[in-house]
Design an enzyme around this catalytic site. Structure first.
Site, PDB file in Angstrom:
ATOM      1  N   THR A 104       0.903  -1.267  -0.091  1.00 18.14           N
ATOM      2  CA  THR A 104      -0.117  -0.079   0.125  1.00 18.14           C
ATOM      3  C   THR A 104       0.735   1.169   0.043  1.00 18.14           C
ATOM      4  OG1 THR A 104      -1.754  -1.172   1.398  1.00 18.14           O
ATOM      5  CG2 THR A 104      -1.780   1.155   1.130  1.00 18.14           C
ATOM      6  N   LYS A 179      -7.949   0.772  -2.128  1.00 19.42           N
ATOM      7  CA  LYS A 179      -7.473   0.415  -0.851  1.00 19.42           C
ATOM      8  C   LYS A 179      -7.795   1.490   0.233  1.00 19.42           C
ATOM      9  CE  LYS A 179      -5.152  -2.030   2.192  1.00 19.42           C
ATOM     10  NZ  LYS A 179      -3.998  -2.762   2.172  1.00 19.42           N
ATOM     11  N   LYS A 255     -32.021   7.394  17.344  1.00 20.40           N
ATOM     12  CA  LYS A 255     -32.529   6.953  18.594  1.00 20.40           C
ATOM     13  C   LYS A 255     -31.447   6.494  19.439  1.00 20.40           C
ATOM     14  CE  LYS A 255     -34.953   3.429  18.800  1.00 20.40           C
ATOM     15  NZ  LYS A 255     -34.240   2.600  19.696  1.00 20.40           N
TER      16      LYS A 255
END
Length: 293
Positions: A104, A179, A255
């Protein structure tokens, strides 16, 4: 009957994820694997699995058609590619060498590498992986690929041997951007998980049991990916199918986030991500923010 040609594959970087990826290649029929690493032990392990060891990156590159690179960072990738390009003229046959960058790297690095390699007749694909060491060991990685259709096709036998989901994301660089988007969710979710743990701890709950429940229910619902089915992030028209679905998600989410934030306030726990989620859940899903909050 004509024999199916073997794919000559190479692998550089036999670390925590690279070694099990290479072992998948070593065990795949139709692939002849060559490997190189500065550490001797994983090279020996791959040799025992049937791979051939190369004494250098250049020697490896001269012997293969598809070369996988799984090293630490951008600088190491550049160094490997520089060594690859010294041996391009020594390769037999007319087919170009295809280099798969599994590391990466920065978003701009793949295009830079491709531009350096192109004059040498070498195709570079960025092909980062998702799934960690477990996916690598099982051959179930997701591999996210950027590059030309021709280079992608040439790398096909290698990619499918290592991953059970291979995505051609687009031109070079697209795999890396894919990625990074995936990992933004990954690590932002980890950070949200630590916020939930602090709230649970302050409430006197069992954190291990909480983690077990999160993994159990995410396996059923799909976790954050459960809302990722639209092909756009644009606002949703009231006539759209997803308007009703996401309207229900927002109603429940606002909620429950409101209750969780109230509990955090009562216990004196800081939950900035929960507050941001309450503010941004509806518009993030393409719906108007409920003015009651």
């Amino acid at each position: 009957m004509t024999a199916v040609p073997r794919t000559r594959a190479g692998f550089v970087g036999l670390g925590n994820i690279g070694k099990p990826m290479a072992l998948q290649l070593a065990g795949t029929d139709g692939i002849e694997l060559w490997v190189h690493d500065i550490a001797e032990e994983p090279v020996a392990e791959l040799g025992a699995a049937g791979a051939k060891a190369a004494g250098s990156v250049a020697e490896l590159a001269s012997a293969v058609d598809v070369l996988s690179v799984m090293v630490r960072d951008d600088d190491q990738v550049r160094q490997v590619l520089a060594e690859v390009l010294t041996s391009v003229g020594d390769r037999p046959g007319p087919d170009p060498l295809t280099v798969l960058v599994h590391s990466t790297v920065a978003p701009e690095t793949p295009a830079e590498l491709a531009a350096i390699a192109e004059p040498h007749g070498v195709n570079v694909l960025d092909a980062p992986v998702s799934g960690g060491p477990m996916g690598a060991a099982e051959g179930t990685l997701a591999i996210l690929v950027g590059g030309s259709p021709e280079a992608y096709a040439a790398a096909g036998p290698v990619l499918t041997a290592m991953g059970s989901k291979v995505v051609h994301a687009g031109p070079v660089g697209a795999g890396t951007r894919f990625k990074l988007a995936r990992n933004l969710l990954h690590f932002a979710s980890f950070t949200a998980a630590t916020e939930a743990q602090r709230l649970a701890e302050a409430a006197g709950l069992d954190l291990v049991a909480l983690g077990d429940v999160v993994r159990h229910t995410d396996a059923i619902t799909g976790g954050p990916g459960a809302i990722m089915h639209r092909d756009t992030t644009a606002p949703i028209e009231e006539t759209d199918f997803w308007h009703g679905v996401f309207g229900h998600v927002v109603a429940l989410g606002e909620k429950d986030l409101g209750f969780a934030i109230a509990l955090a306030d009562e216990l004196g726990v800081e939950v900035p991500l929960a507050r941001l989620a309450l503010e941004r859940l509806a518009p993030g899903l393409g719906l108007p923010k409920d003015s009651s909050h």
